[in-house]
Motif scaffolding. Structure first.
Motif, mmCIF file in Angstrom:
data_model
loop_
_atom_site.group_PDB
_atom_site.id
_atom_site.type_symbol
_atom_site.label_atom_id
_atom_site.label_comp_id
_atom_site.label_asym_id
_atom_site.label_seq_id
_atom_site.Cartn_x
_atom_site.Cartn_y
_atom_site.Cartn_z
ATOM 1 N N THR A 1 0.976 -1.108 -0.102
ATOM 2 C CA THR A 1 -0.043 -0.078 -0.022
ATOM 3 C C THR A 1 0.973 1.327 -0.037
ATOM 4 O O THR A 1 2.175 1.063 0.240
ATOM 5 N N PRO A 2 0.373 2.421 0.056
ATOM 6 C CA PRO A 2 1.089 3.619 -0.260
ATOM 7 C C PRO A 2 1.747 3.855 1.360
ATOM 8 O O PRO A 2 2.710 4.480 1.370
ATOM 9 N N ASN B 1 7.923 -6.883 -12.167
ATOM 10 C CA ASN B 1 6.609 -6.560 -11.462
ATOM 11 C C ASN B 1 6.554 -5.078 -11.039
ATOM 12 O O ASN B 1 5.682 -4.618 -10.323
ATOM 13 N N ALA B 2 7.370 -4.171 -11.603
ATOM 14 C CA ALA B 2 7.475 -2.927 -11.165
ATOM 15 C C ALA B 2 6.078 -1.949 -11.485
ATOM 16 O O ALA B 2 5.472 -1.214 -10.356
ATOM 17 N N LYS B 3 5.446 -2.419 -12.324
ATOM 18 C CA LYS B 3 4.226 -1.590 -12.671
ATOM 19 C C LYS B 3 3.001 -1.962 -11.757
ATOM 20 O O LYS B 3 2.403 -0.983 -11.125
ATOM 21 N N PRO B 4 2.776 -3.243 -11.351
ATOM 22 C CA PRO B 4 1.788 -3.421 -10.376
ATOM 23 C C PRO B 4 2.185 -2.799 -8.931
ATOM 24 O O PRO B 4 1.543 -2.336 -8.081
ATOM 25 N N VAL B 5 3.673 -2.728 -8.758
ATOM 26 C CA VAL B 5 4.093 -2.313 -7.445
ATOM 27 C C VAL B 5 3.667 -0.658 -7.503
ATOM 28 O O VAL B 5 3.219 -0.141 -6.360
ATOM 29 N N ILE B 6 3.966 -0.139 -8.420
ATOM 30 C CA ILE B 6 3.970 1.347 -8.361
ATOM 31 C C ILE B 6 2.313 1.678 -8.363
ATOM 32 O O ILE B 6 1.912 2.936 -7.794
ATOM 33 N N ARG B 7 1.603 0.828 -9.023
ATOM 34 C CA ARG B 7 0.126 1.095 -9.028
ATOM 35 C C ARG B 7 -0.401 1.180 -7.717
ATOM 36 O O ARG B 7 -1.194 1.700 -7.276
ATOM 37 N N GLU C 1 0.613 4.109 -5.545
ATOM 38 C CA GLU C 1 -0.294 5.008 -5.933
ATOM 39 C C GLU C 1 0.717 6.033 -6.333
ATOM 40 O O GLU C 1 0.544 7.411 -5.764
ATOM 41 N N VAL C 2 1.760 5.946 -7.044
ATOM 42 C CA VAL C 2 2.761 7.007 -7.436
ATOM 43 C C VAL C 2 2.803 6.909 -8.890
ATOM 44 O O VAL C 2 3.563 7.829 -9.511
ATOM 45 N N GLU C 3 2.063 6.296 -9.756
ATOM 46 C CA GLU C 3 1.949 6.545 -11.187
ATOM 47 C C GLU C 3 1.949 7.644 -11.786
ATOM 48 O O GLU C 3 2.641 7.879 -12.771
ATOM 49 N N GLN C 4 1.118 8.695 -11.039
ATOM 50 C CA GLN C 4 0.914 10.067 -11.603
ATOM 51 C C GLN C 4 2.299 10.851 -11.662
ATOM 52 O O GLN C 4 2.434 11.840 -12.000
ATOM 53 N N TYR C 5 3.255 10.338 -10.619
ATOM 54 C CA TYR C 5 4.562 11.097 -10.427
ATOM 55 C C TYR C 5 5.683 10.446 -11.630
ATOM 56 O O TYR C 5 6.977 10.872 -11.291
ATOM 57 N N LEU C 6 5.306 9.651 -12.332
ATOM 58 C CA LEU C 6 6.104 8.950 -13.315
ATOM 59 C C LEU C 6 5.762 9.039 -14.698
ATOM 60 O O LEU C 6 4.479 8.724 -14.874
#
Length: 219
Positions: free
Chosen positions: A89-90, A119-125, A128-133
């Protein structure tokens, strides 16, 4: 260095610490194989690829497997890992890193993730930091792992930025070497004794600041 145009982040040890999840996944796999494994042995697996880690565990347990069986168990470890990271989680963001990422984005600077994990994409999802990348480069998109610079060069390419105007952020020596080999400014998180090639070293992400980074680049 001139005007910085992009910051490229590693994932594990920089944005979050998934080492515990990797340990749990390898421990579960070792249990499946009847091989004793503890946290001290797990230190040998940090920063090591999946196949090589499996080889170390098999050697530790004095166990022989066919190549086909090794493929099966390497995949099984990844399945265990994917199950464990569903709990991320965040709250698993390393203290200070979100504030630093926000400062960079608010300054109009592009960002990328350069992670050795598939597995980087599901982890950043889940973090909740997708909008900063602005873009994500993971192990599935490159031929060569760190310390080869390929993953950082690909990140710069996807952002259409000259590597000379990029900053890389890493916590491992191999990652810092990759940043420097790409011709970028290297920020290291950890021990200055270990991250000897980094241009700026902080002990933890809470010590990162956009203003301080700019000041150092202008020196």
């Amino acid at each position: 260095m001139g005007h910085i145009q992009a910051v490229i982040f590693d994932l594990d040890g920089v944005i979050t610490d998934t080492a515990e999840y990797h340990y749990l996944a390898w421990k579960k796999l070792a249990d499946d194989l009847g091989i004793p494994m503890d946290r001290s042995f797990n230190e040998r697996l940090k920063g090591v690829g999946r196949k090589e880690s499996l080889e170390k565990i098999l050697e530790h347990g004095n166990k022989q497997l066919s190549e086909q069986e090794k493929d099966f168990y390497a995949t099984k470890k990844n399945e265990h890992y994917k199950t464990f990271i569903q709990d991320i989680t965040p709250n698993d963001l390393l203290p200070g890193i979100l504030e630093f990422m926000k400062e960079i984005k608010e300054s109009g600077i592009q960002t990328a993730l350069a992670s050795a994990s598939k597995n980087a994409k599901p982890v950043i999802r889940r973090l909740e930091v997708e909008q900063y990348l602005d873009t994500v480069v993971d192990a599935a998109q490159v031929e060569n792992g760190k310390p080869d610079p390929e993953i950082f060069l690909k990140g710069a390419d996807q952002l259409s930025v000259d590597p000379a105007y990029c900053v890389g952020v890493e916590d491992a020596q191999a990652g810092v070497q990759a940043i420097k080999a790409a011709g970028m400014y290297a920020v290291g998180i950890g021990s200055a004794k270990v991250l000897t090639q980094a241009d700026w070293v902080v002990q933890k992400p809470t010590q990162l600041s956009w203003e301080e980074l700019k000041r150092r680049l202008e020196m």
